[in-house]
Design a protein around this motif. Structure first.
Motif, PDB file in Angstrom:
ATOM      1  N   ALA A  23       0.832  -1.210   0.000  1.00  0.00           N
ATOM      2  CA  ALA A  23       0.000   0.000   0.000  1.00  0.00           C
ATOM      3  C   ALA A  23       0.866   1.261   0.000  1.00  0.00           C
ATOM      4  N   VAL A  24       1.913   1.264   0.814  1.00  0.00           N
ATOM      5  CA  VAL A  24       2.800   2.436   0.855  1.00  0.00           C
ATOM      6  C   VAL A  24       3.490   2.609  -0.493  1.00  0.00           C
ATOM      7  N   TYR A  26       2.373   1.748  -3.438  1.00  0.00           N
ATOM      8  CA  TYR A  26       1.408   2.297  -4.395  1.00  0.00           C
ATOM      9  C   TYR A  26       1.142   3.781  -4.128  1.00  0.00           C
ATOM     10  N   LEU A  27       1.045   4.158  -2.869  1.00  0.00           N
ATOM     11  CA  LEU A  27       0.824   5.575  -2.557  1.00  0.00           C
ATOM     12  C   LEU A  27       2.005   6.427  -3.024  1.00  0.00           C
ATOM     13  N   ILE A  30       1.731   6.727  -6.788  1.00  0.00           N
ATOM     14  CA  ILE A  30       0.660   7.630  -7.216  1.00  0.00           C
ATOM     15  C   ILE A  30       1.041   9.093  -7.002  1.00  0.00           C
ATOM     16  N   PHE A  31       1.605   9.401  -5.824  1.00  0.00           N
ATOM     17  CA  PHE A  31       1.868  10.797  -5.505  1.00  0.00           C
ATOM     18  C   PHE A  31       3.273  11.271  -5.885  1.00  0.00           C
ATOM     19  N   HIS A  38       8.838   5.339  -4.987  1.00  0.00           N
ATOM     20  CA  HIS A  38       8.410   3.974  -4.687  1.00  0.00           C
ATOM     21  C   HIS A  38       9.555   2.978  -4.867  1.00  0.00           C
TER      22      HIS A  38
END
Length: 120
Positions: A23-24, A26-27, A30-31, A38
């Motif tokens: 999840a981290v 992917y965040l 995305i940002f 990432h």
């Protein structure tokens, strides 16, 4: 390597604690995907640095055609990473698991050797 069930459970617990979060990752994609954040997080600094270089050179030369190409490559690379992140996380977990297992096995061998010396 023969680890007891308790040692295997301890290894899996440590893997859970030390492994990176999907999840981290992917965040961050995305940002901060264009900056390669990432990839730095997952432990791939070489490709993270390459993404960062594409970002910097792309925006530095944005007025030229080559800048647009750098940005286009970066966008495609980020889209591909959407599908690669789960595999990269699995690989990182496997590396952590292997490292911890080897460490625990070495520690158990040392403990057996110490017991052997104490028994003499």
């Amino acid at each position: 390597m023969n680890l007891s069930t308790a040692e295997q459970l301890l290894v899996e617990q440590r893997v859970t604690n030390e492994a990176k979060s999907t999840a981290v990752a992917y965040l961050l994609l995305i940002f901060l995907g264009g900056l390669g954040a990432h990839r730095f997080y997952i432990g791939r600094p070489g490709s993270g640095l390459a993404m960062l270089a594409l970002f910097v050179f792309g925006f530095a030369t944005a007025g030229l055609i080559v800048g647009g190409l750098f940005i286009l490559v970066l966008i495609v690379w980020s889209l591909v990473d959407l599908f690669l992140i789960p595999g990269m996380i699995r690989q990182q977990k496997a590396e952590v698991r292997d490292s911890i297992s080897k460490q625990m096995y070495a520690e158990s061998l040392l403990a057996v050797e110490r017991l052997g010396r104490a028994g003499r």
